[in-house]
Enzyme design. Structure first.
Site, mmCIF file in Angstrom:
data_model
loop_
_atom_site.group_PDB
_atom_site.id
_atom_site.type_symbol
_atom_site.label_atom_id
_atom_site.label_comp_id
_atom_site.label_asym_id
_atom_site.label_seq_id
_atom_site.Cartn_x
_atom_site.Cartn_y
_atom_site.Cartn_z
ATOM 1 N N ASP A 58 9.258 6.780 7.558
ATOM 2 C CA ASP A 58 9.257 5.929 6.369
ATOM 3 C C ASP A 58 9.433 4.499 6.868
ATOM 4 O O ASP A 58 10.514 4.121 7.322
ATOM 5 C CB ASP A 58 10.407 6.320 5.444
ATOM 6 C CG ASP A 58 10.541 5.391 4.243
ATOM 7 O OD1 ASP A 58 9.784 4.408 4.135
ATOM 8 O OD2 ASP A 58 11.437 5.651 3.405
ATOM 9 N N TYR A 154 -0.326 -8.593 -3.077
ATOM 10 C CA TYR A 154 -0.854 -7.973 -1.859
ATOM 11 C C TYR A 154 -1.297 -9.055 -0.878
ATOM 12 O O TYR A 154 -0.981 -8.993 0.322
ATOM 13 C CB TYR A 154 -2.023 -7.064 -2.214
ATOM 14 C CG TYR A 154 -2.667 -6.390 -1.019
ATOM 15 C CD1 TYR A 154 -2.043 -5.345 -0.367
ATOM 16 C CD2 TYR A 154 -3.911 -6.809 -0.549
ATOM 17 C CE1 TYR A 154 -2.625 -4.715 0.720
ATOM 18 C CE2 TYR A 154 -4.510 -6.197 0.531
ATOM 19 C CZ TYR A 154 -3.865 -5.147 1.165
ATOM 20 O OH TYR A 154 -4.452 -4.539 2.243
#
Length: 260
Positions: A58, A154
């Site tokens: 992760d 983004y």
């Protein structure tokens, strides 16, 4: 053309899309590859298919990075190349931004890359578990260099990846780590993420249809086409190789000229 025999590499987000393509390309060039992802089943299948190893990782969790890199070093016998590829894109107009979506992109794209740099440099530097120097390639985006509608946050996160890349390269040089750090700016590729972006832009009313969104990208691209997974993977292999041994601290556009 680019021989990575004897090298070891870790690719985040390697279970699918660009990450999978990069893992396969590195393996084809001769490297032993650890595929890192939170998608255990998919990642393990990719790793098995290229004769590599799978690492659960992760990228937003510091402890997961520490354990994942240690597992990769043990499984591969070292670490010469780290590809910080894992990323998420959630399309939204600026007026409709959801704070939770913003946090997710910041955590995966910015924090995830920053932690990758942290643990990659610690592992590759002379006093690290691998200790032989190496290469880190971060995956930014053409979105860092253009003003395309619907991807404001983004774009901001990928601009941050570029800045992280350059500062990390400078620190590595100043402190004698022996690690080159570069990033690539992929253009739009019709992966699941790329197709999703086209659909989302149409749903937001920015284009008449997903096909129109894709056509808009192609129109902005001098090469006259979308990118392919192979285009991006080839660039990563090049930057990981000795052919790029004096390329450091840069962002390489792999966008067909879209961001020029």
């Amino acid at each position: 053309m680019t021989d990575l025999s004897g090298r070891t590499a870790l690719v985040t987000g390697g279970a699918q899309g660009l990450g999978e393509g990069m893992a396969r390309a590195l393996a084809a060039a001769g490297a032993k590859v650890a595929v890192a992802d939170v998608k255990d089943d998919q990642g393990a299948k990719v790793a098995e298919s290229i004769g590599g190893t799978f690492v659960h990782l992760d990228v937003t969790d510091d402890a997961s990075w520490e354990a994942g890199v240690a597992a990769a070093v043990e499984g591969l016998g070292g670490l010469d190349v780290l590809v910080n590829n894992a990323g998420v894109e959630i399309t939204s107009l600026v007026t409709e931004l959801d704070p939770d979506d913003v946090r997710k992109m910041l955590e995966v794209n910015v924090l995830g890359t920053a932690l990758g740099l942290k643990h990659g440099l610690r592992t590759m530097r002379p006093d690290g578990a691998a200790g032989n120097g190496g290469v880190i390639v971060n995956v930014a985006s053409v979105a860092a260099t253009i003003a395309f509608p619907g991807i404001s946050v983004y774009s901001a996160t990928k601009s941050a990846v570029d800045r992280l890349t350059r500062v990390a390269a400078m620190e590595s040089g100043k402190l004698g780590y022996g690690v080159r750090v570069n990033c690539i700016y992929p253009g739009l590729v019709p992966t699941e993420m790329g197709v999703g972006l086209a659909v989302d832009c149409a749903d937001l009313g920015l284009f008449e249809s997903p096909d129109a969104a894709v056509a808009g990208v192609v129109e902005l691209t001098p090469s006259g086409r979308l990118g392919t997974v192979e285009d991006m993977a080839d660039a990563v292999v090049f930057l990981a190789s000795d052919q790029a041994k004096f390329i450091n601290g840069v962002g390489l556009p792999v966008d067909g000229g879209m961001g020029m």
